[in-house]
Design a protein around this motif. Structure first.
Motif, PDB file in Angstrom:
ATOM      1  N   GLY A 280      24.927 -38.199  25.660  1.00 25.99           N
ATOM      2  CA  GLY A 280      24.594 -39.513  25.130  1.00 25.99           C
ATOM      3  C   GLY A 280      23.457 -40.146  25.914  1.00 25.99           C
ATOM      4  O   GLY A 280      22.551 -40.760  25.337  1.00 25.99           O
ATOM      5  N   GLY A 281      23.486 -39.980  27.243  1.00 27.27           N
ATOM      6  CA  GLY A 281      22.372 -40.452  28.062  1.00 27.27           C
ATOM      7  C   GLY A 281      21.082 -39.709  27.772  1.00 27.27           C
ATOM      8  O   GLY A 281      19.995 -40.304  27.784  1.00 27.27           O
ATOM      9  N   PHE A 282      21.179 -38.412  27.503  1.00 27.65           N
ATOM     10  CA  PHE A 282      19.983 -37.651  27.142  1.00 27.65           C
ATOM     11  C   PHE A 282      19.377 -38.164  25.838  1.00 27.65           C
ATOM     12  O   PHE A 282      18.148 -38.166  25.672  1.00 27.65           O
ATOM     13  CB  PHE A 282      20.318 -36.165  27.005  1.00 27.65           C
ATOM     14  N   THR A 283      20.222 -38.591  24.903  1.00 30.20           N
ATOM     15  CA  THR A 283      19.697 -39.157  23.654  1.00 30.20           C
ATOM     16  C   THR A 283      18.887 -40.410  23.931  1.00 30.20           C
ATOM     17  O   THR A 283      17.786 -40.599  23.380  1.00 30.20           O
ATOM     18  CB  THR A 283      20.855 -39.473  22.699  1.00 30.20           C
ATOM     19  N   LEU A 284      19.413 -41.278  24.786  1.00 30.94           N
ATOM     20  CA  LEU A 284      18.691 -42.495  25.157  1.00 30.94           C
ATOM     21  C   LEU A 284      17.376 -42.161  25.853  1.00 30.94           C
ATOM     22  O   LEU A 284      16.321 -42.744  25.556  1.00 30.94           O
ATOM     23  CB  LEU A 284      19.581 -43.348  26.060  1.00 30.94           C
ATOM     24  N   TYR A 285      17.425 -41.210  26.766  1.00 34.52           N
ATOM     25  CA  TYR A 285      16.218 -40.807  27.495  1.00 34.52           C
ATOM     26  C   TYR A 285      15.191 -40.172  26.562  1.00 34.52           C
ATOM     27  O   TYR A 285      13.989 -40.465  26.643  1.00 34.52           O
ATOM     28  CB  TYR A 285      16.612 -39.836  28.604  1.00 34.52           C
ATOM     29  N   ASP A 286      15.661 -39.301  25.654  1.00 34.48           N
ATOM     30  CA  ASP A 286      14.731 -38.604  24.766  1.00 34.48           C
ATOM     31  C   ASP A 286      14.036 -39.558  23.802  1.00 34.48           C
ATOM     32  O   ASP A 286      12.852 -39.382  23.485  1.00 34.48           O
ATOM     33  CB  ASP A 286      15.473 -37.515  23.987  1.00 34.48           C
ATOM     34  N   VAL A 287      14.753 -40.571  23.319  1.00 37.45           N
ATOM     35  CA  VAL A 287      14.129 -41.531  22.404  1.00 37.45           C
ATOM     36  C   VAL A 287      13.016 -42.293  23.117  1.00 37.45           C
ATOM     37  O   VAL A 287      11.912 -42.471  22.573  1.00 37.45           O
ATOM     38  CB  VAL A 287      15.189 -42.492  21.835  1.00 37.45           C
ATOM     39  N   GLN A 288      13.276 -42.741  24.336  1.00 34.64           N
ATOM     40  CA  GLN A 288      12.225 -43.442  25.072  1.00 34.64           C
ATOM     41  C   GLN A 288      11.081 -42.505  25.455  1.00 34.64           C
ATOM     42  O   GLN A 288       9.921 -42.915  25.493  1.00 34.64           O
ATOM     43  CB  GLN A 288      12.826 -44.086  26.317  1.00 34.64           C
ATOM     44  N   LYS A 289      11.392 -41.247  25.706  1.00 35.65           N
ATOM     45  CA  LYS A 289      10.335 -40.278  25.994  1.00 35.65           C
ATOM     46  C   LYS A 289       9.462 -40.048  24.764  1.00 35.65           C
ATOM     47  O   LYS A 289       8.234 -39.895  24.874  1.00 35.65           O
ATOM     48  CB  LYS A 289      10.955 -38.962  26.456  1.00 35.65           C
ATOM     49  N   SER A 310      11.489 -33.024  18.355  1.00 39.20           N
ATOM     50  CA  SER A 310      12.751 -32.900  17.619  1.00 39.20           C
ATOM     51  C   SER A 310      13.703 -31.898  18.261  1.00 39.20           C
ATOM     52  O   SER A 310      14.921 -32.007  18.082  1.00 39.20           O
ATOM     53  CB  SER A 310      12.469 -32.488  16.171  1.00 39.20           C
ATOM     54  N   ILE A 311      13.177 -30.926  19.006  1.00 42.63           N
ATOM     55  CA  ILE A 311      14.050 -29.918  19.612  1.00 42.63           C
ATOM     56  C   ILE A 311      15.005 -30.565  20.614  1.00 42.63           C
ATOM     57  O   ILE A 311      16.194 -30.222  20.683  1.00 42.63           O
ATOM     58  CB  ILE A 311      13.203 -28.813  20.274  1.00 42.63           C
ATOM     59  N   SER A 312      14.511 -31.518  21.397  1.00 42.05           N
ATOM     60  CA  SER A 312      15.381 -32.189  22.371  1.00 42.05           C
ATOM     61  C   SER A 312      16.521 -32.920  21.679  1.00 42.05           C
ATOM     62  O   SER A 312      17.679 -32.844  22.110  1.00 42.05           O
ATOM     63  CB  SER A 312      14.561 -33.170  23.214  1.00 42.05           C
ATOM     64  N   LEU A 313      16.222 -33.621  20.592  1.00 44.32           N
ATOM     65  CA  LEU A 313      17.273 -34.336  19.873  1.00 44.32           C
ATOM     66  C   LEU A 313      18.237 -33.377  19.191  1.00 44.32           C
ATOM     67  O   LEU A 313      19.434 -33.670  19.075  1.00 44.32           O
ATOM     68  CB  LEU A 313      16.646 -35.280  18.848  1.00 44.32           C
ATOM     69  N   GLU A 314      17.753 -32.235  18.742  1.00 44.52           N
ATOM     70  CA  GLU A 314      18.649 -31.244  18.148  1.00 44.52           C
ATOM     71  C   GLU A 314      19.648 -30.722  19.178  1.00 44.52           C
ATOM     72  O   GLU A 314      20.840 -30.560  18.883  1.00 44.52           O
ATOM     73  CB  GLU A 314      17.841 -30.080  17.576  1.00 44.52           C
ATOM     74  N   LEU A 315      19.178 -30.455  20.390  1.00 46.95           N
ATOM     75  CA  LEU A 315      20.084 -29.988  21.439  1.00 46.95           C
ATOM     76  C   LEU A 315      21.112 -31.055  21.792  1.00 46.95           C
ATOM     77  O   LEU A 315      22.284 -30.744  22.042  1.00 46.95           O
ATOM     78  CB  LEU A 315      19.283 -29.584  22.674  1.00 46.95           C
ATOM     79  N   ASP A 316      20.681 -32.316  21.819  1.00 46.37           N
ATOM     80  CA  ASP A 316      21.636 -33.402  22.058  1.00 46.37           C
ATOM     81  C   ASP A 316      22.689 -33.443  20.954  1.00 46.37           C
ATOM     82  O   ASP A 316      23.888 -33.600  21.227  1.00 46.37           O
ATOM     83  CB  ASP A 316      20.902 -34.743  22.125  1.00 46.37           C
ATOM     84  N   PHE A 317      22.255 -33.297  19.716  1.00 45.38           N
ATOM     85  CA  PHE A 317      23.187 -33.336  18.586  1.00 45.38           C
ATOM     86  C   PHE A 317      24.195 -32.194  18.677  1.00 45.38           C
ATOM     87  O   PHE A 317      25.401 -32.400  18.465  1.00 45.38           O
ATOM     88  CB  PHE A 317      22.409 -33.255  17.272  1.00 45.38           C
ATOM     89  N   ILE A 318      23.730 -30.988  18.980  1.00 47.56           N
ATOM     90  CA  ILE A 318      24.628 -29.834  19.032  1.00 47.56           C
ATOM     91  C   ILE A 318      25.690 -30.029  20.103  1.00 47.56           C
ATOM     92  O   ILE A 318      26.888 -29.799  19.876  1.00 47.56           O
ATOM     93  CB  ILE A 318      23.819 -28.546  19.283  1.00 47.56           C
ATOM     94  N   ASN A 319      25.273 -30.456  21.288  1.00 46.44           N
ATOM     95  CA  ASN A 319      26.228 -30.614  22.382  1.00 46.44           C
ATOM     96  C   ASN A 319      27.241 -31.720  22.101  1.00 46.44           C
ATOM     97  O   ASN A 319      28.430 -31.573  22.402  1.00 46.44           O
ATOM     98  CB  ASN A 319      25.473 -30.903  23.678  1.00 46.44           C
ATOM     99  N   ILE A 320      26.799 -32.829  21.534  1.00 42.39           N
ATOM    100  CA  ILE A 320      27.732 -33.905  21.205  1.00 42.39           C
ATOM    101  C   ILE A 320      28.656 -33.477  20.071  1.00 42.39           C
ATOM    102  O   ILE A 320      29.868 -33.745  20.095  1.00 42.39           O
ATOM    103  CB  ILE A 320      26.958 -35.185  20.837  1.00 42.39           C
TER     104      ILE A 320
END
Length: 336
Positions: A280-289, A310-320
């Motif tokens: 969840g923190g990675f999602t916040l970080y990736d959006v600001q990045k 988009s790859i970073s957000l995809e990895l966040d989605f898979i893990n969550i």
């Protein structure tokens, strides 16, 4: 190397359990002792596919069985309202807690909004490719062949294919359109091949997990998009340390003895709930990045590359999503 740490470990755990008894080391603290009973053995052979399915579901603690619903139409409406209330409440709570200081530059500029919307569109497209490909592979019998093969070979080849296609996509110039999207599609298909055994789970459970994942990531992304510029970019280092701890906790059953039940219990909770917080923190970080890269691309400092974002957000989605599936499976088993 961060990709190795951000891969979901639940599927690999299920694959490792193929050659083990149902009460493996990771879940021994949840196994209830049952006295031996004399049962008559059937003469017919047990289906290997049924064993594989049961083993995979045991990796998420219990088999999910959809409860019997009454034929009244109000029950479905209540569940829909309940899910909408959870999503809306999550958005409101995260906005009130984490977004006390909003942007002071008059709102999001058009180029940032366009860059972020295109990234979300590619993320949704990538997740859709993964879902469709995973379903197609599962119906063709790929899940059975995957779980019947050597777990270590699957893990090794899966990591090689995932890392190879991911870095091939990241280091391909966006001007090379065909190769860029070809490698990106190969990356998504690789994730689908590794996650296809999730189709053994109940469709209702997978749908709920997907809804909750979208709600969680959407609320966190809203906070990141409306917060002050670069407010959460400092989280990169702490999140990398956190995901390292989560990854090590996921590998704990491989090195800890079976008798360390309490340690295994806490390592599993750390992998599950700690991983949920970290990604969840990675999602916040990736959006600001992503917004930071949009400003740099506007000034001509870097090339505009939506696929890489988009790859970073995809990895966040898979893990969550994988953790949501496990949490919902645990809740359904506790109600029995």
């Amino acid at each position: 190397m961060a990709f190795f740490l951000r891969r979901p470990f639940a599927v690999s755990t299920a694959l490792r359990q193929i050659s083990k008894p149902a009460n493996s080391a990771r879940f021994i603290h949840n196994t209830h002792f049952k006295p031996p009973t004399t049962t008559t053995t059937t003469t017919g052979p047990v289906s290997i596919l049924a064993k594989s399915r049961q083993t995979f579901q045991n990796a998420f603690r219990r088999t999910y069985m959809q409860p019997s619903y009454s034929s009244q139409g109000g029950n479905a409406t209540q569940k829909l309202l309940y899910g909408a209330a959870i999503v809306g409440g999550t958005i409101l709570a995260t906005n009130m807690i984490f977004n006390r200081e909003t942007r002071e530059d008059g709102g999001m500029p058009h180029y940032e909004r366009s860059y972020l919307n295109e990234t979300f569109m590619h993320t949704g497209l990538g997740v859709g490719i993964i879902a469709i490909a995973a379903r197609a592979l599962h119906t063709s019998g790929w899940s059975y062949r995957l779980m019947a093969s050597s777990p270590w070979a699957v893990i090794g080849l899966g990591l090689v294919a995932s890392v190879g296609t991911m870095y091939g996509t990241l280091y391909t110039s966006p001007d090379n359109y065909l190769m860029k999207y070809g490698l990106w599609t190969a990356f998504n298909v690789t994730q689908a091949a590794l996650l296809s055994p999730l189709m053994f789970m109940s469709p209702a459970l997978l749908a709920r997990a997907g809804l909750y994942t979208v709600g969680l990531m959407g609320s966190i992304a809203f906070v990141g998009a409306t917060a002050k510029q670069d407010k959460y970019l400092y989280l990169g280092g702490p999140l990398l340390a956190g995901v390292t701890i989560v990854a090590l906790s996921g590998l704990a059953p491989l090195v800890l003895p079976v008798t360390a039940t309490r340690t295994l219990m806490w390592s599993e909770k750390l992998w599950l709930y700690g991983g949920l917080a970290v990604f969840g923190g990675f999602t916040l970080y990736d959006v600001q990045k992503i917004l930071h890269h949009a400003r740099m691309a506007q000034r001509g400092l870097i090339n505009k590359d939506i696929v890489n974002e988009s790859i970073s957000l995809e990895l966040d989605f898979i893990n969550i999503f994988v953790r949501m599936v496990q949490i919902l499976g645990m809740r359904s088993s506790n109600r029995k």
